[in-house]
Design an enzyme around this catalytic site. Structure first.
Site, PDB file in Angstrom:
ATOM      1  N   HIS A 213      99.478  23.932  25.499  1.00  0.00           N
ATOM      2  CA  HIS A 213      98.780  23.030  24.574  1.00  0.00           C
ATOM      3  C   HIS A 213      99.049  23.399  23.122  1.00  0.00           C
ATOM      4  O   HIS A 213      98.660  22.668  22.211  1.00  0.00           O
ATOM      5  CB  HIS A 213      97.273  23.061  24.834  1.00  0.00           C
ATOM      6  CG  HIS A 213      96.593  24.315  24.354  1.00  0.00           C
ATOM      7  ND1 HIS A 213      96.736  25.525  24.999  1.00  0.00           N
ATOM      8  CD2 HIS A 213      95.799  24.542  23.279  1.00  0.00           C
ATOM      9  CE1 HIS A 213      96.045  26.440  24.337  1.00  0.00           C
ATOM     10  NE2 HIS A 213      95.479  25.876  23.298  1.00  0.00           N
ATOM     11  N   ALA A 262      99.518  29.581  34.828  1.00  0.00           N
ATOM     12  CA  ALA A 262      99.115  30.741  34.025  1.00  0.00           C
ATOM     13  C   ALA A 262      98.169  30.382  32.898  1.00  0.00           C
ATOM     14  O   ALA A 262      97.631  31.276  32.237  1.00  0.00           O
ATOM     15  CB  ALA A 262     100.359  31.431  33.444  1.00  0.00           C
ATOM     16  N   LYS A 266      90.865  33.681  28.559  1.00  0.00           N
ATOM     17  CA  LYS A 266      90.852  34.974  29.232  1.00  0.00           C
ATOM     18  C   LYS A 266      90.155  36.095  28.465  1.00  0.00           C
ATOM     19  O   LYS A 266      90.053  37.207  28.997  1.00  0.00           O
ATOM     20  CB  LYS A 266      92.289  35.402  29.529  1.00  0.00           C
ATOM     21  CG  LYS A 266      93.154  35.545  28.277  1.00  0.00           C
ATOM     22  CD  LYS A 266      94.593  35.857  28.633  1.00  0.00           C
ATOM     23  CE  LYS A 266      95.439  35.996  27.386  1.00  0.00           C
ATOM     24  NZ  LYS A 266      96.844  36.314  27.704  1.00  0.00           N
ATOM     25  N   LYS A 308      89.003  40.760  37.662  1.00  0.00           N
ATOM     26  CA  LYS A 308      87.599  40.527  37.318  1.00  0.00           C
ATOM     27  C   LYS A 308      86.961  39.448  38.190  1.00  0.00           C
ATOM     28  O   LYS A 308      85.746  39.236  38.137  1.00  0.00           O
ATOM     29  CB  LYS A 308      87.475  40.181  35.835  1.00  0.00           C
ATOM     30  CG  LYS A 308      87.804  41.373  34.942  1.00  0.00           C
ATOM     31  CD  LYS A 308      87.977  40.989  33.510  1.00  0.00           C
ATOM     32  CE  LYS A 308      88.281  42.222  32.670  1.00  0.00           C
ATOM     33  NZ  LYS A 308      89.508  42.927  33.104  1.00  0.00           N
ATOM     34  N   ASN A 344      95.166  44.854  34.266  1.00  0.00           N
ATOM     35  CA  ASN A 344      95.399  44.664  32.842  1.00  0.00           C
ATOM     36  C   ASN A 344      96.875  44.901  32.547  1.00  0.00           C
ATOM     37  O   ASN A 344      97.446  45.900  32.960  1.00  0.00           O
ATOM     38  CB  ASN A 344      94.526  45.627  32.048  1.00  0.00           C
ATOM     39  CG  ASN A 344      93.064  45.443  32.417  1.00  0.00           C
ATOM     40  OD1 ASN A 344      92.456  44.444  32.071  1.00  0.00           O
ATOM     41  ND2 ASN A 344      92.509  46.388  33.161  1.00  0.00           N
ATOM     42  N   THR A 369      84.786  51.338  24.595  1.00  0.00           N
ATOM     43  CA  THR A 369      83.437  50.939  24.971  1.00  0.00           C
ATOM     44  C   THR A 369      82.610  52.076  25.550  1.00  0.00           C
ATOM     45  O   THR A 369      81.427  52.215  25.247  1.00  0.00           O
ATOM     46  CB  THR A 369      83.488  49.781  25.986  1.00  0.00           C
ATOM     47  OG1 THR A 369      84.281  50.178  27.106  1.00  0.00           O
ATOM     48  CG2 THR A 369      84.077  48.538  25.351  1.00  0.00           C
TER      49      THR A 369
END
Length: 519
Positions: A213, A262, A266, A308, A344, A369
């Site tokens: 897009h 794909a 995300k 995930k 990842n 984190t």
């Protein structure tokens, strides 16, 4: 029990007496690493082969050279164990396919400075056609400024970062499902989508349609794949997968036979705050594509998902799990519909390494984190190889997962990364897990059965029957997302996926900590 075993592939052994008058006997070189063919037996190629032999951590094991110079029969490449080590020249550049098949080549490295772009494309396409990854050196002038030529090919030792040897996943048999077919790749301008385009192109599709897009992504993609970007090729398609009439029109006009999907939203923290957008792209967009694929009789449809989606605790994971269920609900379709889950991906846009590099360049500190957070990692080559192999092995309804070894502590990866860029004392600031983030990821949910495939490092799972009940209620979710009713979308996600509870986003400002949630 569901079986995802296809008949074992036939191994090709070519026994042509000699390629271009040179030895064709398989070279017996012991040691670990992917079997590597170096294109170019000149100064750069020989220096590269020497460094690969001396540095096993690169994970590449040189088998021999290709070179068009008829006077070159072999190159003496001294290493610590064998100062008389001789690597043969196995043929000219035109013999790449035969040589690579005969010697079981997994990686082709281009080491000819100034190789014409058209020749570069031919070699890269030939390598992709037999399932080999392609890597290349920058200009030889840059190489001369360094002590180790091998470091030009790969700035970082990826094997140390991901905690295991990089795997060669894709096989030459992939050609059987791509060659001569019309292939559509959605999200083509992204990191994974663009690498898919490069590799699919090498397997000889009759047409390869690249859908995105974002026109800037398509411009960059065409420049990468063809070396020019005139944007006047019908294979470049601007479209939004959320626009069902547009997708239906495209599928009827282009009639793709193989689809690699794909395109997705995300980034985990953003989707926690904007769940309606996640539903529109990740769920509705996938259903639009699947419906259109069913209408035109697509042969194979492969969804790219994320780890995930296994027992999701985030909007990203929940919407990608629903996308998986949409694909898995069509096991009785004439075509084959399947998916893959990524860990990842190192090197993709916005992934952990790019964020780390930016923070280190700015002087730190690096933000993480949690001290104990772990993730599974893979390279782009492994990720795309998994997609292509899934397209080949799928019988319908499977979700394929690459065995990525043990998860890696983010703190350990940060330290290893910093050491490799000569910043061993990097400061780290811990920011705390954000809504939707797990301390430790899993590749399969607690209720999913792991099934072997013919590839020893790829496993699969198929859906329990009751899980597909969620698909019939998706129109309710779409209606809530269409009016941007965030509260209703969160509630419906919890109803559709038993056990999933989406946390409300924190009211505080989101910190710019690196989060490895790209795929």
């Amino acid at each position: 029990m569901w079986s995802v075993h296809d008949p074992m592939p036939i191994t090709l052994h070519l026994t042509k007496g000699g390629l271009m008058g040179r030895s064709s006997a398989a070279t017996d070189i012991s040691g670990a690493g992917l079997r590597t063919l170096v294109v170019g037996a000149g100064s750069a190629g020989s220096a590269l082969a020497r460094d690969l032999l001396r540095t096993p951590d690169f994970g590449l094991r040189p088998i021999g050279f290709l070179d068009d110079d008829p006077d070159k029969d072999g190159v003496r490449v001294a290493d610590a164990d064998n100062p008389q080590h001789l690597l043969p020249v196995l043929g000219g550049l035109a013999a790449l396919t035969d040589v690579a098949l005969e010697h079981g080549i997994e990686v082709v490295v281009l080491a000819i400075p100034g190789l014409a772009h058209e020749e570069f494309r031919k070699v890269a396409a030939g390598a992709a056609a037999i399932g080999a990854a392609v890597r290349y050196l920058p200009s030889f002038l840059v190489a001369l400024r360094r002590d180790v030529v091998g470091s030009d090919m790969r700035m970082l030792d990826v094997n140390r970062l991901i905690g295991r040897q990089e795997l060669h996943v894709v096989s030459a048999s992939v050609r059987e499902v791509i060659a001569g077919r019309r292939v559509l790749i959605t999200g083509a301008g992204g990191s994974i989508g663009s690498e898919l385009c490069r590799q699919v192109y090498g397997f000889g599709p009759s047409r390869m349609y690249m859908l995105d897009h974002d026109e800037s992504n398509l411009h960059r993609l065409q420049l990468d794949v063809w070396g020019e970007a005139l944007l006047d090729d019908e294979t470049l398609v601007i479209a939004d997968i959320r626009d069902r009439p547009r997708i239906e029109q495209l599928f009827h006009d282009l009639k793709p036979e193989v689809v690699f999907h794909a395109a997705a939203h995300k980034h985990l923290p953003l989707l926690e705050r904007h769940p309606c957008e996640a539903v529109k792209s990740n769920v509705l967009g996938t259903e639009n594509l699947v419906r259109a694929a069913l209408d035109v009789g697509v042969e194979r449809f492969v969804l790219i998902s994320t780890d995930k989606a296994a027992d999701p605790v985030s909007v990203l994971g929940a919407t990608k799990r629903l996308a998986e269920l949409i694909v898995q609900a069509n096991t009785q379709a004439p075509g084959v519909f399947a998916g893959v889950r990524f860990g990842n991906v190192l090197g993709s846009r916005g992934s952990l390494l790019s964020v780390l590099a930016e923070q280190l360049r700015a002087g730190g500190p690096v933000t993480v984190t949690h001290p104990d957070v772990t993730r599974f990692f893979m390279t782009i080559e492994e990720a795309v190889g998994l997609v292509l192999e899934a397209g080949r092995m799928a019988q319908g309804g499977e979700i394929f997962v690459l065995d990525m070894g043990e998860p890696v502590r983010i703190v350990d990866l940060v330290h290893k990364f910093a050491e490799q860029v000569n910043l061993p004392n990097v400061p780290i600031r811990f920011t705390g897990l954000r809504p939707g983030e797990k301390l430790n990821e899993a590749l399969f949910s607690a209720t999913e059965e792991r099934l072997p495939t013919e590839h020893r490092r790829i496993q699969a799972t198929v859906p329990p029957g009751q899980a597909l009940d969620a698909v019939v209620r998706l129109p309710e979710l779409y209606d809530a997302a269409a009016v941007n009713d965030t509260k209703a979308v969160r509630a419906l996600l919890s109803e559709l996926l038993p056990g999933y509870v989406t946390p409300e986003p924190a009211g505080t400002e989101v910190l710019s900590a690196p989060y490895p949630d790209d795929f």
